[in-house]
Design a protein around this motif. Structure first.
Motif, mmCIF file in Angstrom:
data_model
loop_
_atom_site.group_PDB
_atom_site.id
_atom_site.type_symbol
_atom_site.label_atom_id
_atom_site.label_comp_id
_atom_site.label_asym_id
_atom_site.label_seq_id
_atom_site.Cartn_x
_atom_site.Cartn_y
_atom_site.Cartn_z
ATOM 1 N N GLU A 4 -7.245 12.284 70.088
ATOM 2 C CA GLU A 4 -7.025 13.542 70.809
ATOM 3 C C GLU A 4 -5.847 14.304 70.201
ATOM 4 O OE1 GLU A 4 -6.691 13.239 74.992
ATOM 5 O OE2 GLU A 4 -8.478 12.005 75.226
ATOM 6 N N THR A 5 -4.779 13.581 69.845
ATOM 7 C CA THR A 5 -3.602 14.229 69.255
ATOM 8 C C THR A 5 -3.944 14.869 67.916
ATOM 9 O OG1 THR A 5 -2.179 12.605 70.316
ATOM 10 C CG2 THR A 5 -1.236 13.861 68.492
ATOM 11 N N VAL A 6 -4.702 14.146 67.084
ATOM 12 C CA VAL A 6 -5.114 14.692 65.787
ATOM 13 C C VAL A 6 -5.977 15.935 65.984
ATOM 14 C CG1 VAL A 6 -6.506 14.249 63.734
ATOM 15 C CG2 VAL A 6 -4.951 12.488 64.592
ATOM 16 N N ALA A 7 -6.916 15.855 66.936
ATOM 17 C CA ALA A 7 -7.797 17.001 67.200
ATOM 18 C C ALA A 7 -6.991 18.208 67.666
ATOM 19 C CB ALA A 7 -8.841 16.623 68.257
ATOM 20 N N ALA A 8 -5.990 17.961 68.521
ATOM 21 C CA ALA A 8 -5.154 19.062 69.010
ATOM 22 C C ALA A 8 -4.362 19.700 67.877
ATOM 23 C CB ALA A 8 -4.203 18.547 70.095
ATOM 24 N N GLU A 9 -3.831 18.842 66.976
ATOM 25 C CA GLU A 9 -3.076 19.375 65.838
ATOM 26 C C GLU A 9 -3.967 20.202 64.920
ATOM 27 O OE1 GLU A 9 -1.422 15.915 64.078
ATOM 28 O OE2 GLU A 9 0.259 15.771 65.499
ATOM 29 N N GLN A 10 -5.203 19.735 64.690
ATOM 30 C CA GLN A 10 -6.129 20.498 63.859
ATOM 31 C C GLN A 10 -6.457 21.840 64.508
ATOM 32 O OE1 GLN A 10 -9.352 17.724 63.441
ATOM 33 N NE2 GLN A 10 -8.527 16.836 61.545
ATOM 34 N N GLY A 11 -6.608 21.810 65.864
ATOM 35 C CA GLY A 11 -6.879 23.050 66.570
ATOM 36 C C GLY A 11 -5.749 24.045 66.403
ATOM 37 N N LEU A 12 -4.510 23.566 66.506
ATOM 38 C CA LEU A 12 -3.358 24.446 66.328
ATOM 39 C C LEU A 12 -3.305 24.998 64.914
ATOM 40 C CD1 LEU A 12 -0.680 22.383 68.280
ATOM 41 C CD2 LEU A 12 -1.706 24.542 68.977
ATOM 42 N N LEU A 13 -3.672 24.190 63.912
ATOM 43 C CA LEU A 13 -3.652 24.647 62.525
ATOM 44 C C LEU A 13 -4.622 25.801 62.304
ATOM 45 C CD1 LEU A 13 -3.408 21.370 60.399
ATOM 46 C CD2 LEU A 13 -1.736 23.211 60.520
ATOM 47 N N TYR A 14 -5.868 25.648 62.733
ATOM 48 C CA TYR A 14 -6.830 26.721 62.466
ATOM 49 C C TYR A 14 -6.465 27.981 63.250
ATOM 50 C CZ TYR A 14 -9.879 26.991 66.647
ATOM 51 O OH TYR A 14 -10.397 27.222 67.895
ATOM 52 N N GLU A 15 -5.910 27.815 64.452
ATOM 53 C CA GLU A 15 -5.475 28.986 65.216
ATOM 54 C C GLU A 15 -4.300 29.681 64.524
ATOM 55 O OE1 GLU A 15 -4.716 27.707 69.169
ATOM 56 O OE2 GLU A 15 -6.840 27.434 69.668
ATOM 57 N N ARG A 16 -3.415 28.882 63.913
ATOM 58 C CA ARG A 16 -2.283 29.477 63.178
ATOM 59 C C ARG A 16 -2.780 30.280 61.984
ATOM 60 N NH1 ARG A 16 1.172 25.466 59.832
ATOM 61 N NH2 ARG A 16 -0.270 26.190 58.229
ATOM 62 N N VAL A 17 -3.761 29.741 61.266
ATOM 63 C CA VAL A 17 -4.324 30.454 60.114
ATOM 64 C C VAL A 17 -5.023 31.729 60.569
ATOM 65 C CG1 VAL A 17 -6.019 30.318 58.247
ATOM 66 C CG2 VAL A 17 -4.568 28.344 58.757
ATOM 67 N N ALA A 18 -5.803 31.630 61.658
ATOM 68 C CA ALA A 18 -6.502 32.813 62.176
ATOM 69 C C ALA A 18 -5.507 33.876 62.625
ATOM 70 C CB ALA A 18 -7.407 32.398 63.337
ATOM 71 N N ALA A 19 -4.413 33.449 63.270
ATOM 72 C CA ALA A 19 -3.398 34.400 63.728
ATOM 73 C C ALA A 19 -2.723 35.096 62.546
ATOM 74 C CB ALA A 19 -2.363 33.673 64.588
ATOM 75 N N HIS A 20 -2.544 34.382 61.442
ATOM 76 C CA HIS A 20 -1.938 34.965 60.243
ATOM 77 C C HIS A 20 -2.803 36.106 59.698
ATOM 78 C CE1 HIS A 20 -0.130 35.321 56.281
ATOM 79 N NE2 HIS A 20 -1.294 34.998 55.716
ATOM 80 N N ILE A 21 -4.111 35.865 59.583
ATOM 81 C CA ILE A 21 -5.014 36.911 59.078
ATOM 82 C C ILE A 21 -5.089 38.070 60.064
ATOM 83 C CG2 ILE A 21 -7.401 37.417 58.442
ATOM 84 C CD1 ILE A 21 -5.927 35.770 56.370
ATOM 85 N N GLU A 22 -5.144 37.753 61.358
ATOM 86 C CA GLU A 22 -5.214 38.809 62.363
ATOM 87 C C GLU A 22 -3.983 39.712 62.299
ATOM 88 O OE1 GLU A 22 -5.942 39.340 67.174
ATOM 89 O OE2 GLU A 22 -5.528 37.363 66.339
ATOM 90 N N GLU A 23 -2.812 39.103 62.093
ATOM 91 C CA GLU A 23 -1.583 39.899 61.992
ATOM 92 C C GLU A 23 -1.626 40.825 60.783
ATOM 93 O OE1 GLU A 23 3.286 39.269 61.773
ATOM 94 O OE2 GLU A 23 1.938 37.537 61.728
ATOM 95 N N GLN A 45 -2.474 28.374 49.937
ATOM 96 C CA GLN A 45 -1.331 29.174 50.399
ATOM 97 C C GLN A 45 -0.742 28.632 51.701
ATOM 98 O OE1 GLN A 45 -2.902 33.129 50.744
ATOM 99 N NE2 GLN A 45 -2.526 33.648 48.594
ATOM 100 N N GLN A 46 -1.624 28.224 52.617
ATOM 101 C CA GLN A 46 -1.168 27.783 53.935
ATOM 102 C C GLN A 46 -0.912 26.275 54.008
ATOM 103 O OE1 GLN A 46 -0.683 29.896 56.759
ATOM 104 N NE2 GLN A 46 -0.756 31.439 55.144
ATOM 105 N N GLY A 47 -1.292 25.557 52.954
ATOM 106 C CA GLY A 47 -1.088 24.110 52.955
ATOM 107 C C GLY A 47 -1.954 23.385 53.967
ATOM 108 N N VAL A 48 -3.206 23.856 54.108
ATOM 109 C CA VAL A 48 -4.130 23.233 55.054
ATOM 110 C C VAL A 48 -5.417 22.874 54.325
ATOM 111 C CG1 VAL A 48 -3.180 24.476 57.030
ATOM 112 C CG2 VAL A 48 -5.081 25.483 55.742
ATOM 113 N N SER A 49 -6.319 22.210 55.024
ATOM 114 C CA SER A 49 -7.588 21.816 54.415
ATOM 115 C C SER A 49 -8.567 22.984 54.375
ATOM 116 C CB SER A 49 -8.211 20.661 55.206
ATOM 117 O OG SER A 49 -8.640 21.114 56.473
ATOM 118 N N ILE A 50 -9.575 22.855 53.524
ATOM 119 C CA ILE A 50 -10.635 23.857 53.461
ATOM 120 C C ILE A 50 -11.364 23.941 54.797
ATOM 121 C CG2 ILE A 50 -12.908 24.312 52.423
ATOM 122 C CD1 ILE A 50 -11.760 23.386 49.771
ATOM 123 N N ALA A 51 -11.564 22.788 55.452
ATOM 124 C CA ALA A 51 -12.240 22.771 56.751
ATOM 125 C C ALA A 51 -11.468 23.591 57.786
ATOM 126 C CB ALA A 51 -12.406 21.336 57.237
#
Length: 481
Positions: A4-23, A45-51
């Protein structure tokens, strides 16, 4: 727990990337038509996975901010043409009536059960938008550890843990309910049923919004009530002047309304109007049965207050559930019936004895520990984008003369068809093509609104839904010939 913790962290990562593009889009760094960085490049650039980037881009697509072009990449989506005007408000009704809409609603529910039909008719959310895995896992864990409590009756007023969570959240709405103010129910439908039975008797006249949710009309019909329809504005809800006039002509025993994002209009009654409504009814000691099931699905920054927040006499009977935000099949609802609480508790015991215990436990746990507010923020963004996407598609593909509502929350669109177009004809033609819509006459005790339909935006946008709206537009043009 670690998963659950890993899933939550992944969720925060993709939301952070989406927020960056939205900004970047909001600042104008990326403009409509611009190509955004490739998946691989942004991942570096963001240091995250392709997924993670793919999930972020899917989120932005669902929110109608970017679009994918085959063999080309992702681009900032251009805004479509302005939407057509809003639907016109209904005319006032001067006479009461007994609701009669059973056959049409049965046909609509039959279509909702068919997985091959595109679900633009039912007011339900795609399970992919809900915390389905989290709540089911919680239910399973609770069931294994609950012992006898999990299979025992939980008689009215219901599970203390759940009532405590609702009471805690009510502070944010301006209500400050106590645990003892709340009775848990089998969904919002039972809450409304119990409140109506506590406040009225068969043959009484009840005032409703027009158009009104057909579930309320069926409930009133089953309890042998008479109905007076009060016109509602697509933006601001029930016309209080028309309600005052109706109260002068008829002996109204109760008013039923959805002030926050009414179904089907999506209207939001301003706070001043809610206060005026409560005071107007209070002077005549008429109870207001308030359905607030969509209150948490606001698109703005703040949750709108329910009319209950202005209640000083205990005459507002607030009803809601978690069917539109967490788990419709769990059937966990509640009522805060004010001065009618004791009678509602007695009716609840007589009608269904208790609300199922394990689903109450699971929902209470999710509210306390499952990130309900985080889930709501994501859900609201997705629903706002889906409403916008469907609105734009209707504007593009429906014939001239179409009008569309502008909901500020929820996930329903009220569409006025071009003059001379039959909603029932369109309903039949669409169903024959595998598309379900809700025809306007089911939202009226007198089967008015023959030129209106309700569209649900409760499913993520896809080619299937795009094709369905295009097809509806063509069928609509044929119906008007």
């Amino acid at each position: 727990m670690q998963q659950e913790t890993v899933a939550a962290e992944q969720g925060l990562l993709y939301e952070r990337v989406a927020a960056h593009i939205e900004e970047l889009i909001e600042r104008g760094t990326l403009r409509p038509g611009d190509r955004i960085p490739s998946v691989r490049r942004l991942a570096r650039q963001q240091g995250v996975s392709i997924a993670t980037v793919l999930q972020a881009y899917l989120e932005l697509e669902n929110r109608a901010l970017i679009e994918a072009r085959p063999q080309s990449g992702h681009y900032v989506r251009a805004r479509r043409a302005p939407l057509p005007p809003e639907p016109r408000a209904a005319r006032a009704c001067t006479t009461t009536s007994r609701p009669s809409i059973g056959n049409l609603v049965a046909k609509l529910y039959g279509a909702a059960r068919d997985p091959s039909i595109v679900p633009l008719g039912a007011a339900s959310l795609d399970p992919a938008l809900l915390p389905t895995e989290r709540i089911n896992r919680s239910l399973s864990l609770i069931a294994r550890g609950a012992g006898g409590a999990g299979v025992a009756y939980d008689p009215p007023p219901g599970l203390v843990a759940l009532r405590r969570q609702v009471a805690r959240r009510s502070i944010e709405w301006g209500c400050a309910l106590s645990v003892d103010d709340i009775v848990t129910t089998v969904g919002a439908s039972e809450a409304l049923h119990l409140c109506l039975r506590a406040a009225t008797r068969p043959g009484d006249t009840v005032a409703v919004e027009s158009p009104a949710y057909y579930g309320l009309l069926r409930l009133l019909a089953g309890l042998q009530m008479r109905v007076i329809e009060i016109p509602s504005h697509p933006r601001t809800g029930m016309d209080l002047a028309a309600l005052a006039e109706a109260m002068g002509r008829h002996r109204i025993r109760a008013v039923m309304a959805i002030p926050n994002f009414a179904n089907p209009l999506g209207s939001l009654m301003p706070d001043e109007a809610k206060e005026e409504l409560v005071e107007m009814l209070g002077r005549r000691e008429i109870p207001l049965i308030e359905d607030d099931i969509y209150g948490d699905l606001h698109f703005g920054d703040e949750r709108p207050r329910p009319a209950k927040a202005f209640d000083k006499r205990g005459l507002v009977m607030l009803c809601s559930s978690f069917s539109k935000t967490v788990a419709p099949g769990y059937r966990v609802g509640w009522a805060a019936p004010g001065v009618f609480r004791e009678e509602v508790e007695q009716l609840k015991f007589a009608q269904s004895v208790a609300t199922a215990t394990l689903p109450q436990m699971a929902v209470a746990d999710f509210l306390d520990n499952g990130g309900y507010d985080h889930h709501l923020r994501a859900l609201r963004r997705k629903l706002a984008a889906q409403v916008e996407r469907v609105s734009e598609a209707v504007a593009e593909h429906f014939p001239p003369g179409t009008r569309i509502s502008r909901p500020a929350g929820g996930f329903m669109l009220w569409v006025e068809l071009p003059p001379g177009t039959s909603a029932l004809d369109l309903f039949d033609r669409a169903l024959a093509r595998g598309i379900a819509i809700a025809p306007g006459p089911i939202f009226s005790a007198k089967q008015r609104f023959s030129g209106y339909i309700r569209l649900s935006c409760g499913h993520p946008w896809s080619e299937l839904f795009d094709h369905a709206i295009r097809t509806l537009g063509k069928l609509c043009a044929e119906c008007g010939v």
